[in-house]
Design an enzyme around this catalytic site. Structure first.
Site, mmCIF file in Angstrom:
data_model
loop_
_atom_site.group_PDB
_atom_site.id
_atom_site.type_symbol
_atom_site.label_atom_id
_atom_site.label_comp_id
_atom_site.label_asym_id
_atom_site.label_seq_id
_atom_site.Cartn_x
_atom_site.Cartn_y
_atom_site.Cartn_z
ATOM 1 N N LYS A 34 0.836 -1.207 0.000
ATOM 2 C CA LYS A 34 0.000 0.000 0.000
ATOM 3 C C LYS A 34 0.869 1.255 0.000
ATOM 4 C CE LYS A 34 -2.463 1.539 3.698
ATOM 5 N NZ LYS A 34 -2.271 2.987 3.762
ATOM 6 N N ASP A 62 -3.469 4.358 -1.749
ATOM 7 C CA ASP A 62 -4.389 4.809 -0.692
ATOM 8 C C ASP A 62 -4.420 6.338 -0.648
ATOM 9 O OD1 ASP A 62 -6.083 4.732 1.466
ATOM 10 O OD2 ASP A 62 -4.532 4.205 2.923
ATOM 11 N N LYS A 64 -7.283 8.160 -0.600
ATOM 12 C CA LYS A 64 -8.469 8.617 0.155
ATOM 13 C C LYS A 64 -9.042 9.898 -0.446
ATOM 14 C CE LYS A 64 -7.135 6.553 4.588
ATOM 15 N NZ LYS A 64 -5.726 6.193 4.397
ATOM 16 N N ASP A 67 -13.261 15.237 -2.805
ATOM 17 C CA ASP A 67 -13.246 16.567 -3.436
ATOM 18 C C ASP A 67 -14.549 16.740 -4.206
ATOM 19 O OD1 ASP A 67 -12.323 19.009 -4.726
ATOM 20 O OD2 ASP A 67 -10.298 18.315 -4.276
ATOM 21 N N THR A 114 -10.173 4.285 11.086
ATOM 22 C CA THR A 114 -10.017 3.483 12.308
ATOM 23 C C THR A 114 -9.373 4.278 13.437
ATOM 24 O OG1 THR A 114 -8.086 2.573 11.145
ATOM 25 C CG2 THR A 114 -10.000 1.159 11.352
ATOM 26 N N ARG A 208 2.766 -0.189 11.052
ATOM 27 C CA ARG A 208 3.767 -0.065 12.116
ATOM 28 C C ARG A 208 4.123 -1.355 12.859
ATOM 29 N NH1 ARG A 208 0.787 5.306 14.012
ATOM 30 N NH2 ARG A 208 -0.876 4.004 13.131
HETATM 31 O O1 C5P Z 1 0.593 1.414 11.140
HETATM 32 P P1 C5P Z 1 -0.825 0.937 10.989
HETATM 33 O O2 C5P Z 1 -0.932 -0.563 10.956
HETATM 34 O O3 C5P Z 1 -1.749 1.557 12.011
HETATM 35 O O4 C5P Z 1 -1.235 1.455 9.542
HETATM 36 C C1 C5P Z 1 -2.525 1.527 9.077
HETATM 37 C C2 C5P Z 1 -2.531 2.022 7.666
HETATM 38 O O5 C5P Z 1 -3.855 1.942 7.196
HETATM 39 C C3 C5P Z 1 -2.076 3.472 7.467
HETATM 40 O O6 C5P Z 1 -1.325 3.480 6.257
HETATM 41 C C4 C5P Z 1 -3.352 4.241 7.287
HETATM 42 O O7 C5P Z 1 -3.210 5.312 6.375
HETATM 43 C C5 C5P Z 1 -4.283 3.192 6.702
HETATM 44 N N1 C5P Z 1 -5.706 3.373 6.978
HETATM 45 C C6 C5P Z 1 -6.245 3.440 8.243
HETATM 46 N N2 C5P Z 1 -7.603 3.620 8.426
HETATM 47 C C7 C5P Z 1 -8.408 3.680 7.377
HETATM 48 C C8 C5P Z 1 -7.872 3.612 6.077
HETATM 49 C C9 C5P Z 1 -6.511 3.434 5.913
HETATM 50 O O8 C5P Z 1 -5.510 3.317 9.225
HETATM 51 N N3 C5P Z 1 -9.716 3.773 7.533
#
Ligand code: C5P
Length: 238
Positions: A34, A62, A64, A67, A114, A208
């Site tokens: 991603k 991604d 998102k 607009d 999230t 992460r």
């Molecule tokens: O580091 P972590 O596992 O929290 O990463 C989550 C990834 O998912 C990030 O790249 C974030 O931009 C993406 N994301 C998210 N919530 C969403 C959509 C995408 O955390 N609803």
């Protein structure tokens, strides 16, 4: 579907060499990489080809998008022309994609981030039922479905409800995924791989917990393993 095809690595880094290094290291464990705002803004569209050349089987862009309709449609067209496999836009605007063919790029609607919980939605002005992430996510998934999106992004706890709305073929992609020993970072609606998959998720996004692990390859393998284990064996963390 094999676990590695359902596991999406969030390449949340800014350098192209770093992104290629992660892709080469984890390409055997992970099928989808991603590219988010940080990497895309710092490197531009060329990063898509670079990550693919480093071994990514599929690319998830991604962005998102959110607009006015003309801008959304034009931006989505440009992104699809870059040859990405998945593209995200916020669900509020998905109706403007009705009838637009982005294939083979699959469009996923972001329901509720999230990182947000009830009190964040109240602060944003949502009240009553819609200040609850699940209710708002359901409303937005309905919009994505009506617009012909191929899937949505939601928390693992909402995956079951989303699956019922979107149907058996839809992609239900869940970020905020953590093993029991992982911290939440800035995520608020987290779930384990087992919880999300048991509820109906098709794909999980992890960033992460793998990128910052002492042994990232082992961490990626732990996630892949957890995605194969039956859900009841996994610890409940929230
Ligand atoms: O580091 P972590 O596992 O929290 O990463 C989550 C990834 O998912 C990030 O790249 C974030 O931009 C993406 N994301 C998210 N919530 C969403 C959509 C995408 O955390 N609803």
């Amino acid at each position: 579907m094999a676990a590695e095809k359902r596991l999406i690595l969030a390449l949340d880094v800014s350098g192209s060499a770093e992104a290629a290094r992660w892709t080469r290291l984890l390409g055997g464990e992970i099928g989808v990489f991603k590219i988010g705002l940080e990497l895309f803004i710092s490197q531009g569209p060329k990063i898509i080809k670079e990550v693919r050349q480093a071994g990514a089987e599929a690319i998830f862009l991604d962005l998102k998008l959110h607009d006015i309709p003309a801008t959304m449609r034009a931006a989505a067209r440009q992104a699809a022309d870059l040859g990405v496999d998945f593209l995200t836009c916020h669900c509020e605007q998905t109706d403007i994609f009705t009838g637009m063919d982005l294939a083979p790029t699959r469009l996923l609607g972001i329901t509720v981030l999230t990182s947000l919980e009830d009190r964040d939605l109240e602060r944003q002005g949502y009240s009553g039922d819609l200040s609850r992430p699940l209710a708002l996510a359901r409303r937005r998934a309905q919009l994505a479905l009506e617009a012909g999106c191929q899937g949505i992004v939601c928390s693992g706890h909402e995956a079951g409800s989303m699956r019922r709305i979107m149907g058996p073929e839809a992609l239900i992609v869940c970020p905020g995924i953590r093993l029991s020993q992982d911290g939440p970072d800035d995520q608020k609606r987290i779930a384990t791989p087992g919880q999300a998959l048991a509820a109906g998720a098709s794909h999980l996004v992890v960033g992460r917990p793998i990128l910052r692990a002492r042994d990232p390859l082992a961490a990626a393998r732990d996630f892949a393993k957890a995605m194969q284990a039956p859900a009841p064996l996994l610890a409940t963390i929230c």
